[in-house]
Design an enzyme around this catalytic site. Structure first.
Site, PDB file in Angstrom:
ATOM      1  N   CYS A   2       0.851  -1.192   0.000  1.00 22.19           N
ATOM      2  CA  CYS A   2       0.000   0.000   0.000  1.00 22.19           C
ATOM      3  C   CYS A   2       0.884   1.240   0.000  1.00 22.19           C
ATOM      4  O   CYS A   2       1.969   1.239   0.562  1.00 22.19           O
ATOM      5  CB  CYS A   2      -0.942   0.084   1.191  1.00 22.19           C
ATOM      6  SG  CYS A   2      -2.037  -1.300   1.402  1.00 22.19           S
ATOM      7  N   ARG A  27       3.444  -0.237  -5.073  1.00 19.81           N
ATOM      8  CA  ARG A  27       3.307  -0.886  -3.755  1.00 19.81           C
ATOM      9  C   ARG A  27       1.958  -1.587  -3.581  1.00 19.81           C
ATOM     10  O   ARG A  27       1.776  -2.375  -2.660  1.00 19.81           O
ATOM     11  CB  ARG A  27       3.462   0.168  -2.645  1.00 19.81           C
ATOM     12  CG  ARG A  27       4.802   0.855  -2.634  1.00 19.81           C
ATOM     13  CD  ARG A  27       4.832   1.905  -1.565  1.00 19.81           C
ATOM     14  NE  ARG A  27       4.844   1.314  -0.255  1.00 19.81           N
ATOM     15  CZ  ARG A  27       5.927   1.129   0.481  1.00 19.81           C
ATOM     16  NH1 ARG A  27       7.093   1.508   0.024  1.00 19.81           N
ATOM     17  NH2 ARG A  27       5.854   0.589   1.665  1.00 19.81           N
ATOM     18  N   TRP A  73      -3.330  -2.390  -1.378  1.00 20.59           N
ATOM     19  CA  TRP A  73      -3.175  -3.831  -1.635  1.00 20.59           C
ATOM     20  C   TRP A  73      -3.982  -4.493  -0.528  1.00 20.59           C
ATOM     21  O   TRP A  73      -3.608  -4.430   0.640  1.00 20.59           O
ATOM     22  CB  TRP A  73      -1.694  -4.215  -1.564  1.00 20.59           C
ATOM     23  CG  TRP A  73      -1.423  -5.643  -1.918  1.00 20.59           C
ATOM     24  CD1 TRP A  73      -1.152  -6.129  -3.173  1.00 20.59           C
ATOM     25  CD2 TRP A  73      -1.366  -6.770  -1.035  1.00 20.59           C
ATOM     26  NE1 TRP A  73      -0.947  -7.485  -3.101  1.00 20.59           N
ATOM     27  CE2 TRP A  73      -1.070  -7.916  -1.815  1.00 20.59           C
ATOM     28  CE3 TRP A  73      -1.548  -6.938   0.339  1.00 20.59           C
ATOM     29  CZ2 TRP A  73      -0.944  -9.180  -1.269  1.00 20.59           C
ATOM     30  CZ3 TRP A  73      -1.422  -8.217   0.885  1.00 20.59           C
ATOM     31  CH2 TRP A  73      -1.124  -9.318   0.078  1.00 20.59           C
ATOM     32  N   ASN A  99      -1.449   1.683   6.375  1.00 18.47           N
ATOM     33  CA  ASN A  99      -0.785   0.466   5.869  1.00 18.47           C
ATOM     34  C   ASN A  99      -0.576  -0.461   7.053  1.00 18.47           C
ATOM     35  O   ASN A  99      -0.300   0.005   8.150  1.00 18.47           O
ATOM     36  CB  ASN A  99       0.594   0.783   5.300  1.00 18.47           C
ATOM     37  CG  ASN A  99       0.514   1.524   3.997  1.00 18.47           C
ATOM     38  OD1 ASN A  99      -0.566   1.710   3.456  1.00 18.47           O
ATOM     39  ND2 ASN A  99       1.652   1.947   3.507  1.00 18.47           N
ATOM     40  N   GLY A 100      -0.594  -1.771   6.794  1.00 20.38           N
ATOM     41  CA  GLY A 100      -0.332  -2.719   7.880  1.00 20.38           C
ATOM     42  C   GLY A 100      -1.615  -3.413   8.293  1.00 20.38           C
ATOM     43  O   GLY A 100      -2.640  -3.328   7.619  1.00 20.38           O
ATOM     44  N   GLU A 484      14.519 -18.617 -10.270  1.00 20.84           N
ATOM     45  CA  GLU A 484      14.223 -17.211 -10.544  1.00 20.84           C
ATOM     46  C   GLU A 484      13.542 -17.054 -11.902  1.00 20.84           C
ATOM     47  O   GLU A 484      12.605 -16.269 -12.053  1.00 20.84           O
ATOM     48  CB  GLU A 484      15.524 -16.396 -10.443  1.00 20.84           C
ATOM     49  CG  GLU A 484      15.420 -14.910 -10.714  1.00 20.84           C
ATOM     50  CD  GLU A 484      14.454 -14.160  -9.798  1.00 20.84           C
ATOM     51  OE1 GLU A 484      13.973 -14.718  -8.792  1.00 20.84           O
ATOM     52  OE2 GLU A 484      14.153 -12.994 -10.133  1.00 20.84           O
ATOM     53  N   LYS A 488       9.837 -15.451 -12.413  1.00 26.20           N
ATOM     54  CA  LYS A 488       9.522 -14.318 -13.303  1.00 26.20           C
ATOM     55  C   LYS A 488       8.333 -14.656 -14.188  1.00 26.20           C
ATOM     56  O   LYS A 488       7.434 -13.840 -14.373  1.00 26.20           O
ATOM     57  CB  LYS A 488      10.717 -13.958 -14.205  1.00 26.20           C
ATOM     58  CG  LYS A 488      11.914 -13.308 -13.567  1.00 26.20           C
ATOM     59  CD  LYS A 488      11.678 -11.960 -12.948  1.00 26.20           C
ATOM     60  CE  LYS A 488      11.212 -12.096 -11.558  1.00 26.20           C
ATOM     61  NZ  LYS A 488      11.790 -11.720 -10.402  1.00 26.20           N
ATOM     62  N   GLU A 491       5.080 -14.769 -12.094  1.00 24.96           N
ATOM     63  CA  GLU A 491       4.667 -13.458 -11.584  1.00 24.96           C
ATOM     64  C   GLU A 491       3.980 -12.609 -12.637  1.00 24.96           C
ATOM     65  O   GLU A 491       2.979 -11.967 -12.360  1.00 24.96           O
ATOM     66  CB  GLU A 491       5.903 -12.671 -11.109  1.00 24.96           C
ATOM     67  CG  GLU A 491       6.418 -13.064  -9.755  1.00 24.96           C
ATOM     68  CD  GLU A 491       7.662 -12.254  -9.390  1.00 24.96           C
ATOM     69  OE1 GLU A 491       7.701 -11.708  -8.291  1.00 24.96           O
ATOM     70  OE2 GLU A 491       8.608 -12.185 -10.206  1.00 24.96           O
ATOM     71  N   HIS A 507      12.752 -37.346 -10.349  1.00 28.26           N
ATOM     72  CA  HIS A 507      11.995 -37.752  -9.159  1.00 28.26           C
ATOM     73  C   HIS A 507      10.606 -37.127  -9.113  1.00 28.26           C
ATOM     74  O   HIS A 507      10.067 -36.908  -8.045  1.00 28.26           O
ATOM     75  CB  HIS A 507      12.794 -37.388  -7.903  1.00 28.26           C
ATOM     76  CG  HIS A 507      14.141 -38.052  -7.878  1.00 28.26           C
ATOM     77  ND1 HIS A 507      14.297 -39.401  -7.667  1.00 28.26           N
ATOM     78  CD2 HIS A 507      15.375 -37.552  -8.102  1.00 28.26           C
ATOM     79  CE1 HIS A 507      15.588 -39.705  -7.741  1.00 28.26           C
ATOM     80  NE2 HIS A 507      16.258 -38.598  -8.001  1.00 28.26           N
ATOM     81  N   LYS A 606       5.094  -4.740  -4.584  1.00 28.57           N
ATOM     82  CA  LYS A 606       6.550  -4.675  -4.599  1.00 28.57           C
ATOM     83  C   LYS A 606       7.149  -4.874  -3.220  1.00 28.57           C
ATOM     84  O   LYS A 606       8.182  -5.494  -3.048  1.00 28.57           O
ATOM     85  CB  LYS A 606       6.951  -3.311  -5.169  1.00 28.57           C
ATOM     86  CG  LYS A 606       8.432  -3.075  -5.283  1.00 28.57           C
ATOM     87  CD  LYS A 606       8.927  -3.593  -6.594  1.00 28.57           C
ATOM     88  CE  LYS A 606      10.424  -3.588  -6.706  1.00 28.57           C
ATOM     89  NZ  LYS A 606      10.900  -4.783  -7.417  1.00 28.57           N
TER      90      LYS A 606
HETATM   91  C1  G6P Z   1       7.674  -9.198  -3.080  1.00 26.07           C
HETATM   92  C2  G6P Z   1       8.163  -8.699  -4.421  1.00 26.07           C
HETATM   93  C3  G6P Z   1       9.345  -9.555  -4.888  1.00 26.07           C
HETATM   94  C4  G6P Z   1      10.433  -9.539  -3.832  1.00 26.07           C
HETATM   95  C5  G6P Z   1       9.918  -9.983  -2.474  1.00 26.07           C
HETATM   96  C6  G6P Z   1      10.937  -9.731  -1.380  1.00 26.07           C
HETATM   97  O1  G6P Z   1       7.121 -10.450  -3.229  1.00 26.07           O
HETATM   98  O2  G6P Z   1       7.119  -8.750  -5.372  1.00 26.07           O
HETATM   99  O3  G6P Z   1       9.846  -9.025  -6.099  1.00 26.07           O
HETATM  100  O4  G6P Z   1      11.470 -10.385  -4.241  1.00 26.07           O
HETATM  101  O5  G6P Z   1       8.745  -9.239  -2.126  1.00 26.07           O
HETATM  102  O6  G6P Z   1      11.125  -8.358  -1.273  1.00 26.07           O
HETATM  103  P1  G6P Z   1      12.415  -7.663  -0.729  1.00 26.07           P
HETATM  104  O7  G6P Z   1      12.142  -6.198  -0.881  1.00 26.07           O
HETATM  105  O8  G6P Z   1      12.570  -8.079   0.702  1.00 26.07           O
HETATM  106  O9  G6P Z   1      13.564  -8.109  -1.559  1.00 26.07           O
END
Ligand code: G6P
Length: 611
Positions: A2, A27, A73, A99-100, A484, A488, A491, A507, A606
């Site tokens: 947020c 955010r 969010w 937020n929170g 990773e 990607k 996501e 396996h 984010k």
């Molecule tokens: C969220 C973001 C990811 C990120 C993760 C950890 O899920 O969408 O892109 O890797 O948080 O965030 P940080 O800021 O702790 O790396």
């Protein structure tokens, strides 16, 4: 998670709020709203993106010089106009953005309902607004005291801003676990959940600490703690440019950030690799270097992409520095009664420096006496302040929700750490040490070469784009790259993808393979090359579509794979930095082809500041 923005001063608040919300939209982006205080409080809020709010407000009265805005969010209550922030108390005396999570909200709500209060939304935030109003009216206290008494009753996390028509020249901001920054202008103040909306107005900021309450008037800022004692104001200078926050001609932030990697990696090692003296110097670790070098064990805590970087770190540190490493999801570590103590060094990796689980895991490790080192991208973030020492990744601001350049910057820091420790422990010869430094220096130009193949990545994206599943396989340091790459794709394109160690395929995942299943191999020349060649054959024998990332000039795999992407030859330890780039771009193109919102994928945010 947020975005919060607020303004008090003499300018027109609304345009500042909208611009700020757009900057903060990464955010959270399921609904947005503003409250404008001009005698009375006008609230406009809408489900959807900030642009939808803007369309809705167009033509309405927005004149005011004090206001707050929020992009959400959802935690409590589905995304809707009603659940969007700001929330107002029952009689309209208080308006709040938050937020929170208020963890004891249901008990508080019941108590307030028993007192006859009515609620309209499903949110925990409305409970807080009503709690403040209830205390204000029943205890006959000032606005300031009502807010601090209410916060004393709250359990959970908050970053919040309150305005009240009862004291229309006051804005109150408070924080516990959820970040807030105040920008100091001349007879004006800006408030936001991170500095991105503030940077174009002022570079003088204050980061609120936990349990700080800021009482902000146009000409005065007073910081207090929850029990109304004054606390110290610590002004910092922002080191951030506005152009960094713009797309600079790229179609998306994600694309821009992928293409920035040659520079961001260079910025991360610049000034830290001393080729003349053959040394790596990480300024933030000088005071703790001995403890790090002599650590009996290193525990990495992180989430998401940062966790994948941590896995790369495990391979590198164990290989080059011979210290046992464990990589933990912060969310698991904090709740599973981990064995951790003063002999351990904890590496907390986080792009944002605000991830709630990582922050809580840090606290746990600190309480157990461990040395905690942060690897963060956002200067001044909570994690960078809560850790004993740290190294910043200088990736620059990352706005695309799917992390790209932050990952390669984190791996760059971990690589430097592993090489530095290995050298200090006498495990790396001068020759090997200088060769690694030289190879690290070459990574940016190697990535430039990979980026030149973007059209080829588009062609491969075309092949995968209609798949419903995809498998990413790698061995050694390429296994985290496979994870990773799969992340990607998930996501941003919503295709189900899994990363696996290539040998583990036998396996389980091998059962999934048929002619519809694209299998992406990271199969560069390294110690396990022959093994991965066999794994490719196993997939081909079952009609899987193989896309292989190989070392330049590899003809063996070219003859057996359906599609091949060549990347420049590099030391085995550094290959994750280059091999991940094609995977980022392929995911990007697939998402575009599927019409997905690349920079703001559904349901994600984010910076995850809730547990
Ligand atoms: C969220 C973001 C990811 C990120 C993760 C950890 O899920 O969408 O892109 O890797 O948080 O965030 P940080 O800021 O702790 O790396």
């Amino acid at each position: 998670m947020c975005g919060i923005v607020g303004y008090i001063g003499s300018k027109d608040a609304y345009p500042i709020l909208i611009k700020g919300l757009k900057r903060l939209e990464y955010r959270g982006y399921d609904s947005a709203g503003v409250a404008l205080l001009n005698g009375d409080t006008a609230i406009y809020k809408k489900k959807g993106k900030v642009s939808e709010l803007e369309d809705y407000v167009r033509g309405k009265e927005t004149k005011c010089s004090i206001g707050i805005g929020h992009t959400r969010w959802a935690t409590h209550g589905e995304p809707s106009d009603l659940n969007a922030h700001p929330h107002q108390s029952e009689k309209g005396l208080f308006t709040i953005i938050h937020n929170g999570i208020i963890e004891n909200y249901s008990i508080l709500k019941k108590t307030l309902m028993d007192q006859g209060m009515t609620f309209y939304s499903d949110t925990d935030t409305e409970v807080l607004a009503n709690l403040i109003e209830f205390i204000y009216t029943s205890e006959d206290v000032s606005v300031e005291v009502a807010v601090s008494l209410a916060l004393q009753k709250v359990e959970g996390a908050y970053g919040l801003v309150v305005i009240s028509r009862e004291d229309p020249n006051l804005m109150i901001a408070a924080r516990r676990s959820s970040p807030l920054v105040i920008g100091l202008g001349s007879n004006e103040y800006f408030i936001a959940s991170d500095a991105t909306p503030i940077v174009e107005y002022t570079d003088r900021v204050i980061y609120l600490n936990n349990d700080d309450i800021a009482l902000i008037r146009r000409d005065e800022l007073v910081l207090k703690n929850l029990v109304s004692e004054s606390t110290q104001v610590n002004i910092k200078t922002l080191d951030m440019g506005i152009s960094e926050m713009e797309k600079q001609g790229y179609e998306h932030f994600m694309l821009k950030e992928i293409f920035e990697q040659p520079r961001s990696i260079m910025d991360t090692f610049r000034g830290r690799i001393m080729s003349e003296t053959n040394e790596i110097r990480l300024g933030g670790l000088l005071d703790v270097k001995d403890q790090l070098v002599n650590a009996k064990r290193i525990v990495v805590i992180a989430c998401g992409t940062s966790w994948h970087a941590g896995l790369v770190g495990e391979y590198l540190i164990e290989d080059l520095a011979r210290i046992p490493v464990e990589v933990e999801y912060a969310s698991e570590f904090r709740y599973r009664h981990p064995m951790i103590g003063p002999d351990d060094v904890v590496l907390a990796i986080s792009q944002s420096g605000e991830t709630a689980d990582t922050l809580a895991a840090i606290q746990l490790a600190k309480d157990a006496g461990a040395l905690v080192i942060g690897i963060c991208n956002v200067a001044g973030s909570s994690i960078s302040r809560e850790t004993h020492a740290g190294v910043y990744t200088h990736a620059g601001i990352e706005i695309g929700v799917a992390s790209t350049k932050a990952f390669t910057a984190q791996v760059t820091v971990l690589t430097m750490m592993a090489i530095m420790i290995g050298k200090e422990k006498g495990l790396l010869s001068e020759g090997r040490f200088s060769q690694l430094l030289k190879e690290l220096n070459d990574v940016p130009s190697q990535i430039e070469k990979i980026l030149e193949q973007n059209e080829e990545f588009k062609r491969i994206a075309e092949i995968i784009k209609d798949a419903t599943n995809a498998l990413y396989l790698g061995r050694g340091v390429s296994f985290p790259v496979a994870l990773e790459g799969a992340l990607k794709l998930k996501e941003i394109s919503y295709i189900h993808a899994e990363g696996y160690p290539a040998a583990e395929m036998k396996h389980g995942p091998i059962a999934l393979i048929d002619e519809k299943m694209p299998v992406v191999f990271i199969a560069t020349r390294d110690g396990s090359y022959e093994k991965i060649v066999s794994n490719i054959q196993e997939v081909k024998a079952r009609n899987g579509v193989v896309i292989a990332i190989v070392t330049e000039g590899d003809t063996t795999i070219r003859d057996m794979a359906d599609h091949v992407i060549e990347i420049p030859e590099s030391d085995e330890s550094l290959v994750s930095l280059t091999a991940v780039v094609p995977l980022q771009l392929i995911a990007y193109h697939i998402a575009l082809m599927r019409g997905c919102d690349v920079d703001q994928p559904r349901n994600l945010a984010k910076s995850v500041t809730v547990e």
